[in-house]
Design an enzyme around this catalytic site. Sequence first.
Site, PDB file in Angstrom:
ATOM      1  N   SER A 117       0.830  -1.206   0.000  1.00 55.03           N
ATOM      2  CA  SER A 117       0.000   0.000   0.000  1.00 55.03           C
ATOM      3  C   SER A 117       0.860   1.249   0.000  1.00 55.03           C
ATOM      4  O   SER A 117       1.947   1.270   0.575  1.00 55.03           O
ATOM      5  CB  SER A 117      -0.878  -0.004   1.255  1.00 55.03           C
ATOM      6  OG  SER A 117      -1.377   1.292   1.508  1.00 55.03           O
ATOM      7  N   TYR A 143      -1.940   5.951  -4.851  1.00 54.46           N
ATOM      8  CA  TYR A 143      -2.971   6.968  -4.977  1.00 54.46           C
ATOM      9  C   TYR A 143      -2.281   8.131  -5.659  1.00 54.46           C
ATOM     10  O   TYR A 143      -1.080   8.345  -5.465  1.00 54.46           O
ATOM     11  CB  TYR A 143      -3.446   7.455  -3.603  1.00 54.46           C
ATOM     12  CG  TYR A 143      -4.303   6.490  -2.844  1.00 54.46           C
ATOM     13  CD1 TYR A 143      -5.485   6.013  -3.361  1.00 54.46           C
ATOM     14  CD2 TYR A 143      -3.937   6.088  -1.561  1.00 54.46           C
ATOM     15  CE1 TYR A 143      -6.281   5.149  -2.642  1.00 54.46           C
ATOM     16  CE2 TYR A 143      -4.724   5.225  -0.824  1.00 54.46           C
ATOM     17  CZ  TYR A 143      -5.898   4.757  -1.367  1.00 54.46           C
ATOM     18  OH  TYR A 143      -6.672   3.910  -0.650  1.00 54.46           O
ATOM     19  N   THR A 183      -5.250   2.840  -7.456  1.00 60.62           N
ATOM     20  CA  THR A 183      -6.559   2.751  -6.790  1.00 60.62           C
ATOM     21  C   THR A 183      -7.416   3.927  -7.231  1.00 60.62           C
ATOM     22  O   THR A 183      -7.052   5.085  -7.036  1.00 60.62           O
ATOM     23  CB  THR A 183      -6.377   2.733  -5.265  1.00 60.62           C
ATOM     24  OG1 THR A 183      -5.630   1.555  -4.940  1.00 60.62           O
ATOM     25  CG2 THR A 183      -7.709   2.687  -4.541  1.00 60.62           C
ATOM     26  N   LYS A 230      -7.554  -0.478  -9.863  1.00 64.67           N
ATOM     27  CA  LYS A 230      -8.282  -1.136  -8.761  1.00 64.67           C
ATOM     28  C   LYS A 230      -9.490  -0.288  -8.378  1.00 64.67           C
ATOM     29  O   LYS A 230      -9.357   0.918  -8.165  1.00 64.67           O
ATOM     30  CB  LYS A 230      -7.337  -1.277  -7.563  1.00 64.67           C
ATOM     31  CG  LYS A 230      -7.971  -1.795  -6.289  1.00 64.67           C
ATOM     32  CD  LYS A 230      -6.888  -2.111  -5.268  1.00 64.67           C
ATOM     33  CE  LYS A 230      -7.436  -2.621  -3.956  1.00 64.67           C
ATOM     34  NZ  LYS A 230      -7.939  -1.593  -3.068  1.00 64.67           N
ATOM     35  N   HIS A 245     -13.070  -1.577  -2.411  1.00 66.22           N
ATOM     36  CA  HIS A 245     -12.166  -1.108  -1.358  1.00 66.22           C
ATOM     37  C   HIS A 245     -12.540  -1.745  -0.006  1.00 66.22           C
ATOM     38  O   HIS A 245     -12.486  -1.110   1.045  1.00 66.22           O
ATOM     39  CB  HIS A 245     -12.252   0.416  -1.265  1.00 66.22           C
ATOM     40  CG  HIS A 245     -10.969   1.077  -0.831  1.00 66.22           C
ATOM     41  ND1 HIS A 245     -10.198   1.821  -1.673  1.00 66.22           N
ATOM     42  CD2 HIS A 245     -10.335   1.121   0.361  1.00 66.22           C
ATOM     43  CE1 HIS A 245      -9.157   2.305  -1.022  1.00 66.22           C
ATOM     44  NE2 HIS A 245      -9.213   1.881   0.215  1.00 66.22           N
TER      45      HIS A 245
END
Length: 371
Positions: free
Chosen positions: A119, A142, A168, A240, A264
């Site tokens: 992440s 992100y 994402t 995603k 999510h």
Amino acid sequence: LALGAHAVLAKASSEPVNVEEFKELAKLTLPKMYYDFYAGGAEDEHTLRENIQAFQRITIRPRVLVDVSQIDTSVTILGHHISAPILVAPTAAHKLAFYEGELATARAAAAAKTIMVLSYSSSCSIEEVASSCNAVRFFQLYVFKRRDISRQLVERAERFGYKAIVLTADAPRLGRREADIKNKMIAIPEKNLEGLITIDVSSDQGSKFETFANKTLDASLRWEDIEWLRSITTLPIIIKGILTREDATKAVEAGVDGIIVSNHGARQLDFAPATVSVLEEVVHAVKARVPVLLDGGVRRGTDVFKALALGAQAVLIGRPVLFGLAAKGEEGVRKVLEMLKNELETSMALSGCPCIKDITRSHVRTHYDKL
Ligand code: FNR
């Protein structure tokens, strides 16, 4: 001791035999604020429940008298051969669960011969995780208002051997996770991203994590920006957070290399559909042009089997990894991955599918199938 407490202690000391029992153990282990952060979903948590229940509404149509003396769960995802179609989803701040954080998770992923998606809000750096294990790693991104920060992250990931960028797309702002708001969830490690980003804890409105994320995420991101991402990396790009045929088509047209059907973990838009309920819609729109993966609510090997039967090439697991990590550190994550692989093996054997490619649409029945 009250009878209830005895039961809890007895359970805590026995070995978990399934993923749900790891969750119970994690609940006993973690401070309430962290457990709530991991376990919770957005608003009424309708989607959170649905992610699980939608799997439970699908039944398996087993075939018998097939030679299942050898079962092979291995698959190849974007050119990486892995032991089972079960990947580690990107989740934030593993040090809240266990002192070694993502380093322990990555070692467990390596032991399980699977892929870990790190992440962007990892509590260990891109470089530390890269040097701690030989797991195949993808990096989840992100896009920040400050594009230079995103660019640096992508460059570091590429330099340190991450094999794909997972963009994402479902978090232009954070969903309302009410448990975190109540708990004033504060403990995202401040050294996050090695000082590239300093967490702003000045606001006492809502959860600190929410305030931080909403200040830094670029809510103006559009499909055209995939081109920008493409221009700064040679790595495959996986998107995603796709839940509709419309977006699946746009994603393929934008040139992505893979799609993850995801809501999510039900932490963003409540009343978004359960992921497995829209998987086929996406698979049909994609028409095999890129691989489709799924996450959300996978808790059993039979769930993995069902997702594959409906057209996913693999699944990712989020909370089960965190619960394994909280309960037993690296060993806990290894056990969770092993458990799901073993359960998948059993469901394949009992359904007459020796290999992953033998799992077909006709091996499941959904509520929308004709009898
Ligand atoms: C997440 N998820 C997530 N996704 C992402 O792209 N970046 C992130 O930093 C995080 N962080 C995160 C934290 C926690 C605590 C959870 C539970 C989830 C979502 C994650 O990648 C995945 O989509 C879901 O977790 C899948 O659902 P299950 O397996 O948790 O039901």
